[in-house]
Design a protein around this motif. Structure first.
Motif, PDB file in Angstrom:
ATOM      1  N   UNK A 175     -23.153 -73.578  13.038  1.00  0.00           N
ATOM      2  CA  UNK A 175     -24.429 -73.803  13.701  1.00  0.00           C
ATOM      3  C   UNK A 175     -25.438 -74.552  12.864  1.00  0.00           C
ATOM      4  N   UNK A 176     -25.007 -75.116  11.717  1.00  0.00           N
ATOM      5  CA  UNK A 176     -25.976 -75.749  10.829  1.00  0.00           C
ATOM      6  C   UNK A 176     -25.545 -77.061  10.223  1.00  0.00           C
ATOM      7  N   UNK A 177     -24.548 -77.723  10.813  1.00  0.00           N
ATOM      8  CA  UNK A 177     -24.130 -79.020  10.314  1.00  0.00           C
ATOM      9  C   UNK A 177     -23.388 -78.929   8.989  1.00  0.00           C
ATOM     10  N   UNK A 178     -23.669 -79.893   8.105  1.00  0.00           N
ATOM     11  CA  UNK A 178     -22.980 -79.996   6.820  1.00  0.00           C
ATOM     12  C   UNK A 178     -23.958 -79.808   5.670  1.00  0.00           C
ATOM     13  N   UNK A 179     -23.434 -79.296   4.560  1.00  0.00           N
ATOM     14  CA  UNK A 179     -24.209 -79.175   3.320  1.00  0.00           C
ATOM     15  C   UNK A 179     -23.370 -79.727   2.183  1.00  0.00           C
ATOM     16  N   UNK A 180     -24.041 -80.265   1.157  1.00  0.00           N
ATOM     17  CA  UNK A 180     -23.354 -80.852   0.018  1.00  0.00           C
ATOM     18  C   UNK A 180     -23.975 -80.331  -1.273  1.00  0.00           C
ATOM     19  N   UNK A 181     -23.117 -79.773  -2.135  1.00  0.00           N
ATOM     20  CA  UNK A 181     -23.576 -79.371  -3.464  1.00  0.00           C
ATOM     21  C   UNK A 181     -23.041 -80.366  -4.484  1.00  0.00           C
ATOM     22  N   UNK A 198     -26.453 -83.081  11.603  1.00  0.00           N
ATOM     23  CA  UNK A 198     -27.327 -81.901  11.630  1.00  0.00           C
ATOM     24  C   UNK A 198     -27.276 -81.148  12.961  1.00  0.00           C
ATOM     25  N   UNK A 199     -26.985 -81.847  14.042  1.00  0.00           N
ATOM     26  CA  UNK A 199     -26.944 -81.206  15.361  1.00  0.00           C
ATOM     27  C   UNK A 199     -25.544 -80.702  15.716  1.00  0.00           C
ATOM     28  N   UNK A 200     -24.577 -80.909  14.835  1.00  0.00           N
ATOM     29  CA  UNK A 200     -23.191 -80.556  15.136  1.00  0.00           C
ATOM     30  C   UNK A 200     -22.778 -79.277  14.430  1.00  0.00           C
ATOM     31  N   UNK A 201     -21.947 -78.493  15.099  1.00  0.00           N
ATOM     32  CA  UNK A 201     -21.343 -77.312  14.485  1.00  0.00           C
ATOM     33  C   UNK A 201     -19.914 -77.691  14.111  1.00  0.00           C
ATOM     34  N   UNK A 202     -19.660 -77.823  12.807  1.00  0.00           N
ATOM     35  CA  UNK A 202     -18.414 -78.442  12.347  1.00  0.00           C
ATOM     36  C   UNK A 202     -17.505 -77.461  11.626  1.00  0.00           C
ATOM     37  N   UNK A 203     -16.238 -77.853  11.564  1.00  0.00           N
ATOM     38  CA  UNK A 203     -15.284 -77.234  10.645  1.00  0.00           C
ATOM     39  C   UNK A 203     -14.210 -78.276  10.324  1.00  0.00           C
ATOM     40  N   UNK A 204     -13.179 -77.877   9.577  1.00  0.00           N
ATOM     41  CA  UNK A 204     -12.065 -78.769   9.280  1.00  0.00           C
ATOM     42  C   UNK A 204     -12.512 -80.096   8.662  1.00  0.00           C
ATOM     43  N   UNK A 205     -13.255 -80.020   7.576  1.00  0.00           N
ATOM     44  CA  UNK A 205     -13.706 -81.230   6.888  1.00  0.00           C
ATOM     45  C   UNK A 205     -12.520 -81.932   6.233  1.00  0.00           C
ATOM     46  N   UNK A 206     -12.460 -83.265   6.412  1.00  0.00           N
ATOM     47  CA  UNK A 206     -11.378 -84.040   5.808  1.00  0.00           C
ATOM     48  C   UNK A 206     -11.876 -85.434   5.455  1.00  0.00           C
ATOM     49  N   UNK A 207     -11.585 -85.881   4.223  1.00  0.00           N
ATOM     50  CA  UNK A 207     -11.892 -87.237   3.793  1.00  0.00           C
ATOM     51  C   UNK A 207     -10.595 -88.036   3.711  1.00  0.00           C
ATOM     52  N   UNK A 208     -10.547 -89.185   4.398  1.00  0.00           N
ATOM     53  CA  UNK A 208      -9.328 -89.990   4.333  1.00  0.00           C
ATOM     54  C   UNK A 208      -9.472 -91.101   3.282  1.00  0.00           C
ATOM     55  N   UNK A 209      -8.426 -91.900   3.121  1.00  0.00           N
ATOM     56  CA  UNK A 209      -8.412 -92.942   2.100  1.00  0.00           C
ATOM     57  C   UNK A 209      -9.269 -94.149   2.456  1.00  0.00           C
ATOM     58  N   UNK A 210      -9.764 -94.194   3.677  1.00  0.00           N
ATOM     59  CA  UNK A 210     -10.649 -95.281   4.106  1.00  0.00           C
ATOM     60  C   UNK A 210     -12.124 -94.869   4.003  1.00  0.00           C
ATOM     61  N   UNK A 224     -13.885 -86.829   8.512  1.00  0.00           N
ATOM     62  CA  UNK A 224     -13.439 -86.295   9.797  1.00  0.00           C
ATOM     63  C   UNK A 224     -13.868 -84.834   9.908  1.00  0.00           C
ATOM     64  N   UNK A 225     -14.303 -84.438  11.093  1.00  0.00           N
ATOM     65  CA  UNK A 225     -14.573 -83.032  11.373  1.00  0.00           C
ATOM     66  C   UNK A 225     -14.159 -82.722  12.812  1.00  0.00           C
ATOM     67  N   UNK A 226     -13.971 -81.438  13.085  1.00  0.00           N
ATOM     68  CA  UNK A 226     -13.742 -80.968  14.455  1.00  0.00           C
ATOM     69  C   UNK A 226     -14.869 -80.018  14.826  1.00  0.00           C
ATOM     70  N   UNK A 227     -15.216 -79.997  16.084  1.00  0.00           N
ATOM     71  CA  UNK A 227     -16.274 -79.132  16.567  1.00  0.00           C
ATOM     72  C   UNK A 227     -15.801 -77.691  16.634  1.00  0.00           C
ATOM     73  N   UNK A 228     -16.657 -76.758  16.193  1.00  0.00           N
ATOM     74  CA  UNK A 228     -16.309 -75.345  16.308  1.00  0.00           C
ATOM     75  C   UNK A 228     -16.635 -74.807  17.690  1.00  0.00           C
ATOM     76  N   UNK A 229     -17.614 -75.412  18.360  1.00  0.00           N
ATOM     77  CA  UNK A 229     -17.960 -74.953  19.692  1.00  0.00           C
ATOM     78  C   UNK A 229     -16.885 -75.303  20.706  1.00  0.00           C
TER      79      UNK A 229
END
Length: 211
Positions: free
Chosen positions: A58-64, A88-100, A104-109
């Motif tokens: 329910x809170x988008x992405x965060x980066x440390x 910020x408006x998306x509820x995400x999971x399954x974070x993935x960075x590709x070689x390009x 990528x993320x998928x919606x949790x809702x």
């Protein structure tokens, strides 16, 4: 991660880190910062950087950022990371960075929805893209996977599909034993590509190979 740290993700709750001396996983061993009320769906190191990305329910992405020690998230984007604001408006999971350099993320809702963000140009390549699942069967996205020569796959519950290059479309692998480009599966747990570019698939029904 790339430094040898081992994390245990309790999806929808928290991330805890393994400590060899204490022989335990605990939040006390976490080197990253987060807000106490966050429910973390995923936690991933961005390849080649000291940035650790969190998918917040329910809170988008965060980066440390381990180099600066700063935490960026929706409403407090201290390092002005474009994708933090764009998600910020998306509820995400399954974070993935590709070689390009795409995120990528998928919606949790609704796990039918996929987002793909080009980090270099700060533009969405896929924005709330809805998978057209054959037979309208219920699916659930577990993970993304990329082959060495580029194709990105998405897999999970009753789901195994390859993204078609330069198109907003996915090619689904038939859930059957009809021909070479098909396997029988219910749940896909993991994918591995060998040196001959065969894809080995761990499923709830056993081990399969896609050639």
């Amino acid at each position: 991660d790339e430094q040898g740290n081992l994390f245990y993700i309790i999806a929808g709750a928290e991330v805890i880190t393994w400590n060899e001396k204490a022989h335990q996983f605990s939040y006390r061993h976490n080197f990253f910062r987060q807000k106490e009320n966050w429910r973390i769906n995923d936690f991933v190191q961005q390849p080649g950087t000291g940035n650790y990305w969190m998918a917040i329910e329910g809170g988008g992405l965060a980066v440390y950022n381990t180099t600066s020690g700063k935490l960026s998230y929706a409403g407090s984007n201290t390092e002005n990371i474009n994708s933090v604001d764009r998600f910020r408006e998306l509820s995400c999971n399954n974070i993935f960075f590709d070689n390009q350099h795409r995120l990528w993320t998928a919606s949790t809702g609704n796990s039918f929805l996929i987002n793909c963000f080009q980090m270099d140009s700060n533009k969405f390549y896929l924005n709330n893209f809805r998978l057209s699942v054959p037979g309208n069967r219920h699916v659930d996205i577990k993970r993304f996977f990329q082959q060495k020569d580029g194709p990105v796959w998405v897999y999970g519950l009753r789901l195994f599909a390859k993204h078609l290059k330069d198109r907003a479309a996915f090619q689904f692998v038939d859930n059957s034993y009809k021909y070479n480009y098909s396997i029988a599966y219910e749940m896909l747990h993991c994918l591995y590509e060998d040196r001959e570019k065969n894809i080995w698939i761990g499923t709830s029904l056993g081990l399969s190979k896609l050639v």
